[in-house]
Design a protein around this motif. Structure first.
Motif, PDB file in Angstrom:
ATOM      1  N   TYR A 277      33.511  11.996  15.729  1.00  0.00           N
ATOM      2  CA  TYR A 277      32.529  12.220  16.504  1.00  0.00           C
ATOM      3  C   TYR A 277      32.301  10.724  17.204  1.00  0.00           C
ATOM      4  O   TYR A 277      32.611   9.865  16.606  1.00  0.00           O
ATOM      5  N   TYR A 278      31.680  10.713  18.201  1.00  0.00           N
ATOM      6  CA  TYR A 278      31.482   9.605  19.276  1.00  0.00           C
ATOM      7  C   TYR A 278      30.015   9.520  19.832  1.00  0.00           C
ATOM      8  O   TYR A 278      29.474  10.370  20.006  1.00  0.00           O
ATOM      9  N   GLY A 279      29.837   8.125  19.853  1.00  0.00           N
ATOM     10  CA  GLY A 279      28.439   7.821  20.783  1.00  0.00           C
ATOM     11  C   GLY A 279      28.838   8.347  22.114  1.00  0.00           C
ATOM     12  O   GLY A 279      29.943   8.292  22.723  1.00  0.00           O
ATOM     13  N   ASP A 280      27.667   8.637  22.807  1.00  0.00           N
ATOM     14  CA  ASP A 280      27.697   8.925  24.186  1.00  0.00           C
ATOM     15  C   ASP A 280      28.600   7.952  25.091  1.00  0.00           C
ATOM     16  O   ASP A 280      29.178   8.223  26.067  1.00  0.00           O
ATOM     17  N   SER A 281      28.155   6.694  24.852  1.00  0.00           N
ATOM     18  CA  SER A 281      28.622   5.598  25.519  1.00  0.00           C
ATOM     19  C   SER A 281      30.146   5.140  25.442  1.00  0.00           C
ATOM     20  O   SER A 281      30.805   4.464  26.312  1.00  0.00           O
TER      21      SER A 281
ATOM     22  N   ARG B  74      21.628  -2.184  16.073  1.00  0.00           N
ATOM     23  CA  ARG B  74      23.120  -1.865  15.647  1.00  0.00           C
ATOM     24  C   ARG B  74      23.325  -0.238  16.164  1.00  0.00           C
ATOM     25  O   ARG B  74      22.329   0.723  15.974  1.00  0.00           O
ATOM     26  N   GLU B  75      24.551  -0.091  16.844  1.00  0.00           N
ATOM     27  CA  GLU B  75      24.718   1.421  17.461  1.00  0.00           C
ATOM     28  C   GLU B  75      25.719   2.206  16.948  1.00  0.00           C
ATOM     29  O   GLU B  75      26.940   1.412  16.969  1.00  0.00           O
ATOM     30  N   GLY B  76      25.808   3.297  16.409  1.00  0.00           N
ATOM     31  CA  GLY B  76      26.927   4.017  16.108  1.00  0.00           C
ATOM     32  C   GLY B  76      28.044   4.217  17.387  1.00  0.00           C
ATOM     33  O   GLY B  76      27.486   4.705  18.275  1.00  0.00           O
ATOM     34  N   VAL B  77      29.199   3.859  16.898  1.00  0.00           N
ATOM     35  CA  VAL B  77      30.155   3.987  18.260  1.00  0.00           C
ATOM     36  C   VAL B  77      31.235   5.320  17.766  1.00  0.00           C
ATOM     37  O   VAL B  77      31.248   5.988  18.596  1.00  0.00           O
ATOM     38  N   ALA B  78      31.810   5.354  16.508  1.00  0.00           N
ATOM     39  CA  ALA B  78      32.758   6.362  16.310  1.00  0.00           C
ATOM     40  C   ALA B  78      32.560   6.586  14.774  1.00  0.00           C
ATOM     41  O   ALA B  78      32.229   5.827  14.016  1.00  0.00           O
ATOM     42  N   PHE B  79      32.939   7.974  14.656  1.00  0.00           N
ATOM     43  CA  PHE B  79      32.694   8.434  13.003  1.00  0.00           C
ATOM     44  C   PHE B  79      33.833   9.256  12.547  1.00  0.00           C
ATOM     45  O   PHE B  79      34.427   9.862  13.403  1.00  0.00           O
ATOM     46  N   ILE B  80      34.356   9.141  11.636  1.00  0.00           N
ATOM     47  CA  ILE B  80      35.458  10.032  10.989  1.00  0.00           C
ATOM     48  C   ILE B  80      35.206  10.646   9.565  1.00  0.00           C
ATOM     49  O   ILE B  80      34.784   9.771   8.625  1.00  0.00           O
ATOM     50  N   TYR B  81      35.181  11.790   9.309  1.00  0.00           N
ATOM     51  CA  TYR B  81      34.896  12.161   7.978  1.00  0.00           C
ATOM     52  C   TYR B  81      36.489  12.399   7.428  1.00  0.00           C
ATOM     53  O   TYR B  81      37.357  13.267   7.871  1.00  0.00           O
TER      54      TYR B  81
END
Length: 126
Positions: free
Chosen positions: A59-63, A45-52
């Protein structure tokens, strides 16, 4: 009881766009961080995007940098992921996740998150 329900997945050709939604319930306006992860068969499982939720920091994954945008509605009860310039390698099951804790590890780690949705499938054809 916190519930997360994703929608908006589907099939699209490369270069196209999709907008995923994650409807939440159970005091999710009080979360510390929310995220979109994805998982293709046979992969982690890969983290894609995050919001606080408090600061609005994203924040975003590089891909996916420059192609995907994470956001929330004003009430902070719906999470979105706008996906543009989709590529075949974006094909995966997409999950939203939520965590209420301030200190619980890296935002990129799936183990950090307390609550998960059931996922929505995104398929990108070439």
């Amino acid at each position: 009881q916190v519930q997360l329900i994703e929608s908006g997945g589907g099939s699209v050709q490369a270069g196209g766009s999709l907008r995923l939604s994650c409807a939440t319930s159970g005091y999710t306006y009080n979360t510390y961080v929310m995220a979109w992860f994805r998982q293709a068969p046979g992969t982690e499982r890969e983290g894609v995007a995050f919001i606080y939720t408090g600061s609005g920091g994203t924040y975003y994954g590089d891909s996916v940098k420059g192609r995907f945008t994470i956001s929330q509605d004003r009430a902070k009860t719906t999470l979105y992921l706008q996906m543009n310039s989709l590529k075949p390698e974006d094909t995966a099951m997409y999950y939203c996740a939520a965590d209420f804790r301030v200190t619980a590890g890296s935002r990129y780690s799936p183990q950090r998150y307390q609550y998960w949705g059931q996922g929505t499938q995104v398929t990108v054809s070439s």
